[in-house]
Design an enzyme around this catalytic site. Structure first.
Site, PDB file in Angstrom:
ATOM      1  N   LYS A 159       0.858  -1.180   0.000  1.00 50.63           N
ATOM      2  CA  LYS A 159       0.000   0.000   0.000  1.00 50.63           C
ATOM      3  C   LYS A 159       0.897   1.233   0.000  1.00 50.63           C
ATOM      4  O   LYS A 159       1.873   1.291   0.759  1.00 50.63           O
ATOM      5  CB  LYS A 159      -0.897  -0.030   1.236  1.00 50.63           C
ATOM      6  CG  LYS A 159      -1.918   1.091   1.329  1.00 50.63           C
ATOM      7  CD  LYS A 159      -2.809   0.878   2.558  1.00 50.63           C
ATOM      8  CE  LYS A 159      -3.841   1.974   2.708  1.00 50.63           C
ATOM      9  NZ  LYS A 159      -4.743   1.729   3.859  1.00 50.63           N
ATOM     10  N   SER A 230      -9.482   1.837   2.706  1.00 51.92           N
ATOM     11  CA  SER A 230      -8.557   2.583   1.855  1.00 51.92           C
ATOM     12  C   SER A 230      -7.481   1.687   1.241  1.00 51.92           C
ATOM     13  O   SER A 230      -6.749   2.126   0.358  1.00 51.92           O
ATOM     14  CB  SER A 230      -7.880   3.694   2.674  1.00 51.92           C
ATOM     15  OG  SER A 230      -7.057   3.140   3.693  1.00 51.92           O
ATOM     16  N   SER A 254     -10.234  -0.374   6.912  1.00 54.70           N
ATOM     17  CA  SER A 254      -9.524  -0.232   5.640  1.00 54.70           C
ATOM     18  C   SER A 254      -8.808  -1.492   5.172  1.00 54.70           C
ATOM     19  O   SER A 254      -8.295  -1.522   4.056  1.00 54.70           O
ATOM     20  CB  SER A 254      -8.524   0.921   5.720  1.00 54.70           C
ATOM     21  OG  SER A 254      -9.201   2.151   5.805  1.00 54.70           O
TER      22      SER A 254
END
Length: 307
Positions: A159, A230, A254
């Protein structure tokens, strides 16, 4: 505000409200004046055990663990592309037995990232040179009998809120799209030490909110809709077989939400279990780092390397 609420506030009533708003705005500006490095840790300790109790000793980060289900499913492969959706437990067996090289796996996943990444909008930065170098090193070590464990030679995606030395770390935000750190996040270091191969920095909603970032919305591979947030990119890329596994973060959903939308397994560890050094801070008292994989066993293997 009045129109939205359907209220009629008189001028005398508006003055105290305006004063409060202006005070808050001034306080926000003062807070924004503090330059707090993203690796800053809040002075907090979380103890998930009862008063008077202490946890038993014996944590063994990166220790050897036995995982069932490492057999390679289905017929023997005809090409390396047939391996794209296999779990790490199967990929690692092939790499360890030298039936496939890390370089072969890495080239296959890089090609898939290039081919499918644009449609899914899940790749921020392809780390091709780094990946091929790490894969070559893994092959050399494995050939010499220096096998590091089940993540050795396995390509993964991060990420894009984890600091990677000399490589863009954008936090998904337009204002940070040229941001580069001069160090690696602790989890990036630990996966490197485990022999894993970093193939890509994957998308996240801007500043870890939702699945929209500065190049648009990340899609899930099933129906062309959003990947949720996210950790949108890790969820999408893992489900689409673009990486062997990925790392995401969660403040309040997330990891779990994009895992559900994309159909992968996400592990949300206890707060504080995994070092957050080098990860963008959204909430110092709630942020957690965890793996997003294609099987439960894979999550155990990755977690074992990073906690």
């Amino acid at each position: 505000g009045e129109r939205l609420e359907g209220n009629d506030i008189s001028d005398p009533e508006q003055q105290p409200a305006l004063s409060g708003v202006n005070t808050n705005l001034a306080n926000f500006e003062r807070l924004r004046g503090f330059q707090i490095p993203p690796e800053t840790e809040a002075p907090l300790t979380f103890r998930p055990y009862l008063p008077g109790k202490k946890p038993k000793a014996g944590a063994t980060p990166n220790g050897r663990i036995k995982i069932a289900g490492s057999a390679i499913p289905g017929p023997r492969r005809t090409s390396v592309d047939d391996l794209a959706f296999l779990p790490v437990t199967a990929l690692s067996t092939l790499v360890r037995k030298r039936e496939v090289s890390s370089t072969e796996l890495t080239r296959m996943y890089l090609a898939r990232l290039k081919k499918h990444g644009p449609a899914l909008n899940c790749v921020v930065t392809l780390t091709e040179d780094l990946a091929l170098g790490q894969a070559a090193q893994a092959d050399k070590e494995i050939k010499a009998g220096r096998y590091r464990g089940p993540l050795h030679g396995i390509p993964w995606g991060a990420k894009d809120l984890f600091a990677t030395k000399g490589i863009l770390t954008t936090w998904g935000a337009a204002r940070n799209q040229n941001q580069v750190f001069d160090y690696d996040a602790t989890v990036v270091e630990r996966l490197r030490d485990a022999g894993a191969v970093l193939a890509a920095k994957l998308s996240l909603g801007a500043l870890a909110q939702g699945d929209n970032w500065f190049r648009g919305q990340t899609k899930n591979p099933w129906n062309g809709r959003g990947s949720s947030g996210s950790s949108a990119g890790p969820g999408s890329a893992t489900a689409a077989g673009l990486v062997g596994f990925s790392l995401g973060t969660e403040t309040r959903g997330s990891i779990i939400s994009p895992s559900a939308v994309n159909g992968v397994v996400g592990l949300r560890p206890t707060y504080g279990r995994v070092s957050r050094h080098g990860a963008m801070a959204l909430s110092w008292t709630m942020d957690k780092i965890g793996p997003m994989c294609r099987s439960v066993e894979d999550c155990a293997l990755v977690f074992n390397a990073i906690y």
